[in-house]
Design an enzyme around this catalytic site. Structure first.
Site, short mmCIF file in Angstrom:
data_model
loop_
_atom_site.label_atom_id
_atom_site.label_comp_id
_atom_site.label_asym_id
_atom_site.label_seq_id
_atom_site.Cartn_x
_atom_site.Cartn_y
_atom_site.Cartn_z
N HIS A 312 86.09 23.41 33.41
CA HIS A 312 85.03 23.43 34.15
C HIS A 312 85.11 22.08 34.82
CE1 HIS A 312 83.35 27.12 32.81
NE2 HIS A 312 82.79 27.04 34.13
N GLY A 313 85.43 21.03 34.02
CA GLY A 313 85.73 19.79 34.33
C GLY A 313 85.56 18.53 33.41
#
Length: 384
Positions: A312-313
């Site tokens: 996701h990051g």
């Protein structure tokens, strides 16, 4: 124009689906029509920014070359190719937290997982036919799902797009597709917008009451926004004759954390299960990293969900979110295998209700972490 945003996109989407429906109704093959649509949408949406379209073209060429090499390589070399295919995603996530934003383009996370799936299945001997540039572009850039999934599998998708359906089969699928598209519009444009309006009215007071309000509202906003997008993507696919897998299945009825991940972002959780969890588990078992099978499973769950967070990051909220769900999955695995209380009561109605209540609130805490709001609250409190 962006995918599933604005009147312009929806006008062209409905026009494209109408033409596709007419062609399919009269028994015409629309394989090249779908490819043309995907390329046209990509040209318009990515082409608005010269850097973004350049990154996309470079990414596609690089990844397809890796796929070609994988089809001619041994298993050991394929592992290296998989690592190389992850490099653009690592660059993207790393530079996303800076002001440079290298390799920043819509859908890179999903495209990367699609390519990795192809190479791993080539290595496993599941993909034997050569993947042509046309097939690769069809799969990678399929416009209903290119930006945010669902994450399809290449073998299923290519077989689906080549299949000659009967008129009855197609009309049944298209009818379901129209329903899903309309329901997705209701979810995303009406319900998520309504909830977001109330969410935006909240004032960060740094109190428990504010946190609880934000947590519940954000959970339902995220669900209706993402599930709405996913329904529109699947519905659009269905109208074009493609049975794209569903991404959500009543997640708020989950009675435990494993049940939740079988219902929430299903295409991501099954991808991670098949290509991360199972491989880590088998590798750790083969090399006897742990004495007990239970410990091996708990380890695999932690790595699996941490990777999900990093996917996701690289912000602290996503990493903690991954760790949190890894701990929940590992903890529940231990509880299932070791708790006599669970084994005695798991099928009783009162236990299922209690388990549902606990699970739903644990899920909401996780999504609250995912939102990044706790760190804003901490900042507010520290400023006092």
């Amino acid at each position: 124009m962006n995918y599933y945003e604005g009147n312009q996109f929806f006008f062209f989407l409905f026009l494209a689906l109408l033409i596709g429906f007419i062609l399919k109704y009269f028994g015409k093959s629309i394989e090249y029509y779908i490819l043309g649509l995907s390329l046209a949408f990509a040209a318009v949406i990515y082409g608005r920014n010269i850097k973004m379209i350049s990154y996309l073209i470079g990414f596609i060429i690089f990844q397809y070359l890796l796929v070609l090499i994988a089809q001619r390589s041994t298993n050991k070399k394929t592992k290296l190719l998989v690592i190389l295919s992850i490099v653009p995603l690592i660059i993207n996530k790393t530079f996303a937290i800076t002001h440079w934003h290298l390799l920043a383009f819509i859908g890179i996370s999903y495209m990367s997982f699609k390519t990795i799936q192809i190479m791993l299945e080539i290595s496993d001997g599941l993909i034997k036919e050569k993947i042509s540039p046309k097939d690769y572009l069809q799969f990678l850039l399929f416009f209903p799902t290119v930006s945010s999934g669902p994450i399809d599998r290449s073998r299923r998708f290519i077989a689906d797009i080549r299949e000659q359906q009967t008129k009855v089969q197609y009309l049944e699928l298209a009818g379901v597709g129209v329903y899903r598209l309309v329901l997705g519009l209701l979810y995303k444009l009406v319900l998520s917008t309504y909830i977001y309006h109330h969410l935006s009215l909240l004032t960060n007071t740094g109190t428990i009451t504010y946190s609880l309000k934000y947590m519940y509202l954000y959970t339902f906003y995220l669900f209706f926004d993402f599930a709405g997008y996913s329904l529109m993507a699947v519905g659009s696919s269905n109208i074009l004759g493609i049975s794209t897998p569903m991404n959500f299945n009543k997640p708020f009825l989950s009675i435990d954390i494993k049940d939740f991940w079988n219902r929430w972002h299903i295409s991501l959780s099954t991808w991670l299960r098949d290509f991360v969890f199972s491989r880590i588990f088998m590798e750790a078992t083969k090399k006897k990293r742990f004495k007990k099978r239970l410990t091996t499973a708990m380890y695999a769950y932690m790595v699996n969900m941490l990777l999900m967070g990093f996917w996701h990051g690289l912000t602290i909220s996503y990493i903690i979110y991954g760790f949190y769900h890894g701990a929940l999955m590992a903890g529940f695995e231990y509880y299932q295998k070791k708790s006599k209380f669970y084994k005695v009561n798991r099928n009783k109605t009162w236990y299922k209700i209690l388990s549902w209540f606990v699970t739903i609130n644990l899920i909401m805490i996780g999504l609250y972490i995912f939102s990044g709001e706790p760190y804003k609250i901490i900042t507010t409190i520290l400023k006092r």
